[in-house]
Motif scaffolding. Structure first.
Motif, PDB file in Angstrom:
ATOM      1  N   ARG A 150      85.408  62.110  98.294  1.00  0.00           N
ATOM      2  CA  ARG A 150      86.105  62.612  97.224  1.00  0.00           C
ATOM      3  C   ARG A 150      87.064  61.810  96.502  1.00  0.00           C
ATOM      4  N   GLU A 151      87.834  61.138  97.289  1.00  0.00           N
ATOM      5  CA  GLU A 151      88.925  59.947  96.876  1.00  0.00           C
ATOM      6  C   GLU A 151      88.105  58.762  96.406  1.00  0.00           C
ATOM      7  N   TRP A 152      87.052  58.419  97.149  1.00  0.00           N
ATOM      8  CA  TRP A 152      86.325  57.326  96.600  1.00  0.00           C
ATOM      9  C   TRP A 152      85.448  57.302  95.357  1.00  0.00           C
ATOM     10  N   ILE A 153      85.146  58.744  95.063  1.00  0.00           N
ATOM     11  CA  ILE A 153      84.483  58.858  93.798  1.00  0.00           C
ATOM     12  C   ILE A 153      85.569  58.774  92.853  1.00  0.00           C
ATOM     13  N   LEU A 155      81.111  51.497  99.519  1.00  0.00           N
ATOM     14  CA  LEU A 155      80.932  52.355 100.670  1.00  0.00           C
ATOM     15  C   LEU A 155      79.822  51.572 101.455  1.00  0.00           C
ATOM     16  N   TYR A 156      79.990  51.456 102.900  1.00  0.00           N
ATOM     17  CA  TYR A 156      79.379  50.939 103.712  1.00  0.00           C
ATOM     18  C   TYR A 156      78.278  52.010 104.418  1.00  0.00           C
ATOM     19  N   SER A 157      77.115  51.637 104.682  1.00  0.00           N
ATOM     20  CA  SER A 157      76.329  52.602 105.386  1.00  0.00           C
ATOM     21  C   SER A 157      76.894  52.895 106.984  1.00  0.00           C
ATOM     22  N   THR A 158      77.564  51.848 107.390  1.00  0.00           N
ATOM     23  CA  THR A 158      78.087  52.054 108.790  1.00  0.00           C
ATOM     24  C   THR A 158      79.448  52.299 108.874  1.00  0.00           C
ATOM     25  N   GLY A 159      79.775  53.581 109.052  1.00  0.00           N
ATOM     26  CA  GLY A 159      81.399  53.806 108.967  1.00  0.00           C
ATOM     27  C   GLY A 159      82.097  54.226 107.755  1.00  0.00           C
ATOM     28  N   LEU A 160      81.513  54.482 106.602  1.00  0.00           N
ATOM     29  CA  LEU A 160      81.957  54.971 105.305  1.00  0.00           C
ATOM     30  C   LEU A 160      83.560  54.492 105.296  1.00  0.00           C
ATOM     31  N   ARG A 161      83.719  53.107 105.153  1.00  0.00           N
ATOM     32  CA  ARG A 161      85.089  52.619 104.940  1.00  0.00           C
ATOM     33  C   ARG A 161      85.199  51.860 103.434  1.00  0.00           C
ATOM     34  N   ARG A 162      86.440  51.881 103.269  1.00  0.00           N
ATOM     35  CA  ARG A 162      86.724  51.056 101.923  1.00  0.00           C
ATOM     36  C   ARG A 162      86.591  49.688 101.928  1.00  0.00           C
ATOM     37  N   SER A 163      86.435  48.994 100.758  1.00  0.00           N
ATOM     38  CA  SER A 163      86.291  47.644 100.931  1.00  0.00           C
ATOM     39  C   SER A 163      87.759  46.973 101.175  1.00  0.00           C
ATOM     40  N   SER A 164      87.708  45.823 101.755  1.00  0.00           N
ATOM     41  CA  SER A 164      88.680  45.086 102.148  1.00  0.00           C
ATOM     42  C   SER A 164      89.879  44.842 101.001  1.00  0.00           C
ATOM     43  N   ALA A 165      89.322  45.041  99.898  1.00  0.00           N
ATOM     44  CA  ALA A 165      90.246  45.017  98.396  1.00  0.00           C
ATOM     45  C   ALA A 165      91.128  46.094  98.385  1.00  0.00           C
ATOM     46  N   GLU A 166      90.660  47.069  98.999  1.00  0.00           N
ATOM     47  CA  GLU A 166      91.449  48.398  98.883  1.00  0.00           C
ATOM     48  C   GLU A 166      92.367  48.826  99.955  1.00  0.00           C
ATOM     49  N   ARG A 167      92.362  48.220 100.973  1.00  0.00           N
ATOM     50  CA  ARG A 167      93.156  48.480 102.352  1.00  0.00           C
ATOM     51  C   ARG A 167      94.544  48.186 102.292  1.00  0.00           C
TER      52      ARG A 167
END
Length: 83
Positions: A56-59, A71-83
């Protein structure tokens, strides 16, 4: 409205066990968006009910930034630019 003609010819199919499912009555929009995103990107359907708040946050971020979330298919993590 008018009754759908030929409905009796349709077969109701079950849902395979490996398809993500929601377990409440209010996350259907998030699930719809996630299905659309994953399928359109040819990703395996790896999200679960446990991922809904993060999704929901990502959307929301994606909408505000015109698609800045990956979104990556392995792990559902944010891109490095958003960390």
């Amino acid at each position: 409205g008018k009754e759908l003609e030929g409905w009796e010819d349709w077969e109701l199919l079950g849902c395979p066990d490996n398809i993500p499912r929601q377990f409440n009555g209010y996350d259907c929009g998030v699930f719809t968006c996630m299905f659309a995103y994953f399928i359109s990107n040819d990703y395996p359907l790896v999200f679960t009910q446990e991922h809904v708040d993060r999704c929901r946050e990502w959307i929301a971020i994606d909408i505000m930034n015109n698609g800045a979330v990956e979104l990556y298919s392995t792990g559902l993590r944010r891109s490095s630019a958003e960390r």
